[in-house]
Design an enzyme around this catalytic site. Sequence first.
Site, PDB file in Angstrom:
ATOM      1  N   ASN A 143       8.463  -2.308   1.576  1.00 43.66           N
ATOM      2  CA  ASN A 143       8.214  -1.194   0.654  1.00 43.66           C
ATOM      3  C   ASN A 143       8.013   0.163   1.322  1.00 43.66           C
ATOM      4  OD1 ASN A 143       5.739  -2.017   1.646  1.00 43.66           O
ATOM      5  ND2 ASN A 143       4.653  -1.529  -0.235  1.00 43.66           N
ATOM      6  N   GLU A 165      -2.308  -6.543   7.688  1.00 40.94           N
ATOM      7  CA  GLU A 165      -2.538  -5.749   6.469  1.00 40.94           C
ATOM      8  C   GLU A 165      -1.759  -6.431   5.363  1.00 40.94           C
ATOM      9  OE1 GLU A 165      -4.705  -3.592   6.081  1.00 40.94           O
ATOM     10  OE2 GLU A 165      -5.118  -2.884   8.116  1.00 40.94           O
ATOM     11  N   CYS A 183       1.009  -1.935  -1.794  1.00 33.59           N
ATOM     12  CA  CYS A 183      -0.124  -2.841  -1.612  1.00 33.59           C
ATOM     13  C   CYS A 183      -1.363  -2.250  -2.254  1.00 33.59           C
ATOM     14  CB  CYS A 183      -0.362  -3.103  -0.124  1.00 33.59           C
ATOM     15  SG  CYS A 183      -0.671  -1.604   0.811  1.00 33.59           S
ATOM     16  N   THR A 184      -1.459  -0.911  -2.215  1.00 31.07           N
ATOM     17  CA  THR A 184      -2.657  -0.235  -2.716  1.00 31.07           C
ATOM     18  C   THR A 184      -2.540   0.156  -4.193  1.00 31.07           C
ATOM     19  OG1 THR A 184      -1.655   1.742  -1.809  1.00 31.07           O
ATOM     20  CG2 THR A 184      -3.431   0.778  -0.519  1.00 31.07           C
TER      21      THR A 184
END
Length: 483
Positions: free
Chosen positions: A162, A258, A292-293
């Site tokens: 991404n 991560e 992810c966030t």
Amino acid sequence: MASNVSELTTYKAYLQGEWKKSSSDETIAIQSPYLRKAIGYVQAVTQDEVDEAIKAAHKAQKSWAELSLSERGAYLDKWADELVNNSEDIATAIMQEVGKGFKDAKKEVVRTADLIRYTVQEALHMHGESLRGEGFPGGDQKKIGIVERAPLGVVLAISPFNYPVNLAASKVAPALMAGNGVIFKPATQGSISGIKMIQALDKTGLPKGVLSLTTGRGSVIGDYLVEHKGIDMISFTGGSGTGRHLSKQTAMIPLVLELGGKDPALVAEDADMDVAVKSIMNGAFSYSGQRCTAIKRVLVNEKVADELVDRLKSEIEKLTVGSPEEDSTIVPLIDDKSADFVQSLIDDALNKKATLVTGNKRQDNLIYPTLLDHVTEDMDVAWIEPFGPVLPIIRVKSDEEAIELANRSEFGLQASVFSQDIDRALDVARQVEAGTVQINGRTERGPDHFPFLGVKASGMGVQGIHHSILSMSRERVTVLNLK
Ligand code: NAP
Ligand code: G3H
């Protein structure tokens, strides 16, 4: 912007400083998620080629580490300049390969150049220390300890699809500044962007062998790379399942992971609704939620839930849906399998009587932004990371209930707390188990020099420029025993 992908390029791998075809004679077709056709081919690198690349990286690393920090920094600064000079071309590759809006793709390239320059400056300003000691109690030996940082050897950098440039460079740049050799394994979907990023690095005249780029399916060369005796540290960003697998495959190797998230937005009844709505919209839906966030669930006090849902609905219905070439916010997901997965979460919630506020429309891998209200604990969408544009609303009675639901997740990447009472917001923030809690703002990784970490299934170790340099180097202690 018109896409011209009529002539398909077969990209070479970057091995020991040379652009080479793999001896496997095999290539992997890269499918564009929105053009829905192949846009190029990358090499399927063999295990023997991995061996050679790692051997060369060890050899080249020794002279690389002997360069001064400013000499190493000069290569990286030139790399940043090259990225900016080629930002249109690289952004086009990102757009076509992972379906990110062109403007955002360009921002990714520019952000990466900034990150590289900051990494150079940070490394130049990181100091060692000296300590005085006098031996154990009763001893009279005077000692001076000199503590410097030394490279680890060869770092394996594995990046996700991404952010194919930014999340690759955020590993490569600190690894190089710390004096390491690097083996870079991009996500297969993301390889062309990664190759273009390394073409820019190659133009700086980087000494041969210091970095090699090994393209190939994670499922084919991933384990081989990860278990390789020549790898001294692994920096990985990707899904929690893959991260868990890596942590089982490795032993006695420093590992920074991560991973995924299920970031909650906790909205109190005294929240500034303008701020909450704007942040949740941006946090949940940019790049179709493939961050992810991304905000992946909302835990809202029932007193303001109706207002929040109404306002989110009206904003969601204004979102642009379509092609990354038109900078639409909602774009096709990375592949059909990912869209099927998001759809399955929506279907499960609706079968269990969630309220469909808006959305639940689909064309191939394009999922329209979907808002689900009255989501309850028995629904998968309350707990599982969709990586797509679906936002569940869970109504709560109190801060305590919101914190309990936030913490019951297996993930702990980030969270947002919305309240105008700063003491209350701080109190909630301190009780949420996450690497970072944002107060009155969306969940996000930057600025890139802030520490970035996930707890529980969201990660291990810390990224962010300073911490990445630390994790890719070690203390070297020399003790002067004085007369
Ligand atoms: P992924 O499927 O886990 O893949 C990540 C990387 O791991 C790719 O380069 C992949 O290569 C590689 N890989 C796969 N199997 C491997 C193996 N056995 N050994 C070594 N490498 C292997 O993740 P993704 O789909 O690219 O990204 C989406 C996920 O990443 C989401 O869960 C998201 O939350 C998470 N993510 C987290 C962060 C963060 O900073 N916390 C940032 C971005 C994304 P192939 O592509 O060749 O399979
Ligand atoms: O996808 C994971 C990235 O680390 C998110 O970065 O918060 O800057 O979009 P971002």
